[in-house]
Design a protein around this motif. Sequence first.
Motif, PDB file in Angstrom:
ATOM      1  N   ASN A  30       0.815  -1.182  -0.037  1.00  0.00           N
ATOM      2  CA  ASN A  30      -0.186  -0.016  -0.014  1.00  0.00           C
ATOM      3  C   ASN A  30       0.763   1.229  -0.021  1.00  0.00           C
ATOM      4  OD1 ASN A  30       0.648  -0.919   2.821  1.00  0.00           O
ATOM      5  ND2 ASN A  30      -0.743   0.958   3.309  1.00  0.00           N
ATOM      6  N   ASN A  31       2.112   1.054   0.182  1.00  0.00           N
ATOM      7  CA  ASN A  31       3.154   2.269   0.292  1.00  0.00           C
ATOM      8  C   ASN A  31       4.303   1.866  -0.394  1.00  0.00           C
ATOM      9  OD1 ASN A  31       4.259   4.544   0.406  1.00  0.00           O
ATOM     10  ND2 ASN A  31       4.223   4.724   2.541  1.00  0.00           N
ATOM     11  N   LEU A  32       5.133   2.657  -1.258  1.00  0.00           N
ATOM     12  CA  LEU A  32       6.533   2.359  -1.774  1.00  0.00           C
ATOM     13  C   LEU A  32       7.214   3.610  -1.654  1.00  0.00           C
ATOM     14  CD1 LEU A  32       8.791   2.289  -4.074  1.00  0.00           C
ATOM     15  CD2 LEU A  32       8.246  -0.084  -2.824  1.00  0.00           C
ATOM     16  N   GLN A  33       8.283   3.506  -1.007  1.00  0.00           N
ATOM     17  CA  GLN A  33       9.216   4.890  -0.868  1.00  0.00           C
ATOM     18  C   GLN A  33      10.604   4.566  -1.471  1.00  0.00           C
ATOM     19  OE1 GLN A  33       8.075   7.736   2.244  1.00  0.00           O
ATOM     20  NE2 GLN A  33       7.403   5.938   3.493  1.00  0.00           N
ATOM     21  N   TRP A  34      10.974   5.644  -1.954  1.00  0.00           N
ATOM     22  CA  TRP A  34      12.705   5.536  -2.289  1.00  0.00           C
ATOM     23  C   TRP A  34      13.269   6.774  -1.488  1.00  0.00           C
ATOM     24  CZ3 TRP A  34      15.242   2.434  -5.561  1.00  0.00           C
ATOM     25  CH2 TRP A  34      14.420   1.720  -6.453  1.00  0.00           C
ATOM     26  N   PHE A  35      14.533   6.378  -1.219  1.00  0.00           N
ATOM     27  CA  PHE A  35      15.467   7.319  -0.372  1.00  0.00           C
ATOM     28  C   PHE A  35      16.773   7.226  -0.945  1.00  0.00           C
ATOM     29  CE2 PHE A  35      12.617   7.537   3.525  1.00  0.00           C
ATOM     30  CZ  PHE A  35      11.777   6.371   3.355  1.00  0.00           C
ATOM     31  N   HIS A  36      17.592   8.264  -0.516  1.00  0.00           N
ATOM     32  CA  HIS A  36      18.928   8.520  -1.138  1.00  0.00           C
ATOM     33  C   HIS A  36      19.586   8.634   0.278  1.00  0.00           C
ATOM     34  CE1 HIS A  36      22.170  11.284  -2.802  1.00  0.00           C
ATOM     35  NE2 HIS A  36      22.519  10.065  -3.089  1.00  0.00           N
ATOM     36  N   LEU A  43      20.062  10.974   5.275  1.00  0.00           N
ATOM     37  CA  LEU A  43      18.968  10.171   4.491  1.00  0.00           C
ATOM     38  C   LEU A  43      18.003  11.427   3.948  1.00  0.00           C
ATOM     39  CD1 LEU A  43      18.406   7.082   6.694  1.00  0.00           C
ATOM     40  CD2 LEU A  43      18.748   6.900   4.339  1.00  0.00           C
ATOM     41  N   ILE A  44      17.466  11.052   2.664  1.00  0.00           N
ATOM     42  CA  ILE A  44      16.535  11.902   1.922  1.00  0.00           C
ATOM     43  C   ILE A  44      15.258  11.255   1.425  1.00  0.00           C
ATOM     44  CG2 ILE A  44      16.274  13.829   0.476  1.00  0.00           C
ATOM     45  CD1 ILE A  44      19.196  14.627   0.619  1.00  0.00           C
ATOM     46  N   ASN A  45      14.252  11.380   1.904  1.00  0.00           N
ATOM     47  CA  ASN A  45      13.166  10.763   1.094  1.00  0.00           C
ATOM     48  C   ASN A  45      12.899  11.594  -0.294  1.00  0.00           C
ATOM     49  OD1 ASN A  45       9.547  10.749   2.233  1.00  0.00           O
ATOM     50  ND2 ASN A  45      10.818   9.563   0.923  1.00  0.00           N
ATOM     51  N   VAL A  84      23.686   5.904  -1.473  1.00  0.00           N
ATOM     52  CA  VAL A  84      23.040   4.827  -1.657  1.00  0.00           C
ATOM     53  C   VAL A  84      21.528   4.982  -1.754  1.00  0.00           C
ATOM     54  CG1 VAL A  84      22.530   2.463  -0.537  1.00  0.00           C
ATOM     55  CG2 VAL A  84      24.976   3.616  -0.148  1.00  0.00           C
ATOM     56  N   TYR A  85      20.802   4.195  -2.681  1.00  0.00           N
ATOM     57  CA  TYR A  85      19.494   4.473  -2.845  1.00  0.00           C
ATOM     58  C   TYR A  85      18.594   3.328  -2.203  1.00  0.00           C
ATOM     59  CZ  TYR A  85      20.727   8.147  -6.001  1.00  0.00           C
ATOM     60  OH  TYR A  85      21.046   9.537  -6.398  1.00  0.00           O
ATOM     61  N   PHE A  86      17.767   3.436  -1.447  1.00  0.00           N
ATOM     62  CA  PHE A  86      16.913   2.507  -0.914  1.00  0.00           C
ATOM     63  C   PHE A  86      15.582   2.454  -1.067  1.00  0.00           C
ATOM     64  CE2 PHE A  86      19.970   0.884   2.127  1.00  0.00           C
ATOM     65  CZ  PHE A  86      20.779   1.976   2.612  1.00  0.00           C
ATOM     66  N   VAL A 103      25.299   3.916  -5.627  1.00  0.00           N
ATOM     67  CA  VAL A 103      25.740   4.523  -7.017  1.00  0.00           C
ATOM     68  C   VAL A 103      27.037   5.581  -6.946  1.00  0.00           C
ATOM     69  CG1 VAL A 103      24.848   6.090  -8.724  1.00  0.00           C
ATOM     70  CG2 VAL A 103      23.150   4.501  -7.738  1.00  0.00           C
ATOM     71  N   VAL A 104      27.822   5.459  -7.689  1.00  0.00           N
ATOM     72  CA  VAL A 104      29.045   6.356  -7.819  1.00  0.00           C
ATOM     73  C   VAL A 104      29.059   6.976  -9.245  1.00  0.00           C
ATOM     74  CG1 VAL A 104      31.603   6.461  -7.750  1.00  0.00           C
ATOM     75  CG2 VAL A 104      30.347   4.695  -6.248  1.00  0.00           C
ATOM     76  N   VAL A 105      29.018   8.168  -9.082  1.00  0.00           N
ATOM     77  CA  VAL A 105      29.060   8.952 -10.340  1.00  0.00           C
ATOM     78  C   VAL A 105      30.341   9.741 -10.445  1.00  0.00           C
ATOM     79  CG1 VAL A 105      27.870  10.840 -11.759  1.00  0.00           C
ATOM     80  CG2 VAL A 105      26.405   9.504 -10.253  1.00  0.00           C
TER      81      VAL A 105
END
Lengths: 107, 114
Positions: A30-36, A43-45, A84-86, A103-105
């Motif tokens: 019912n919910n899906l979130q991505w964080f960085h 951490l950022i939503n 890192v992306y979660f 992720v490394v840019v």
Amino acid sequence: GIQVEQSPPDLILQEGANSTLRCNFSDSVNNLQWFHQNPWGQLINLFYIPSGTKQNGRLSATTVATERYSLLYISSSQTTDSGVYFCEADSWGKLQFGAGTQVVVTP
Amino acid sequence: DTAVSQTPKYLVTQMGNDKSIKCEQNLGHDTMYWYKQDSKKFLKIMFSYNNKELIINETVPNRFSPKSPDKAHLNLHINSLELGDSAVYFCASSLRAAIGNTIYFGEGSWLTVV
């Protein structure tokens, strides 16, 4: 409980490249979130996206709940996208994070 | 001016001790959270409070006890610390629980148990 798998585990990109990160989940959500999480640990939503598509600048996300996956798109990547992306899936109160995509840019 | 602040930022303590991590948010949010990130960077939600009421209590040892004296504060007390409790603990808040509101994180508290 719900299982969440992210792929790839690691990604190296040249600045300016585009990429797609994937999050598969084993149960309906019912919910899906991505964080960085940046290299300094902050951490950022990024997105709340139980279904459909959202865009925020160079980032966008799509969740296809019926097929149990979500995608995070990074376009024209910049070094500040490193980290890192979660994804986190919420199956009616049962919350589970994926293991993340590092992720490394590079300039 | 920090939206979600947690103290201490770093804590080194011996096994068996009891310690607390404090968290405060000045955003006027109703919901607050505690997350744990272990040494392999695995993230896990521990607790969530909505307006001082516990709404999420994931499977964590009962040595961990959250306390919310008011909706702007959510403190984490840990009894009888063990080596495996070493981790980064993140406090967070959102306007309301679960309804798509952005979650704002504190900077984390690095706990090392020796």
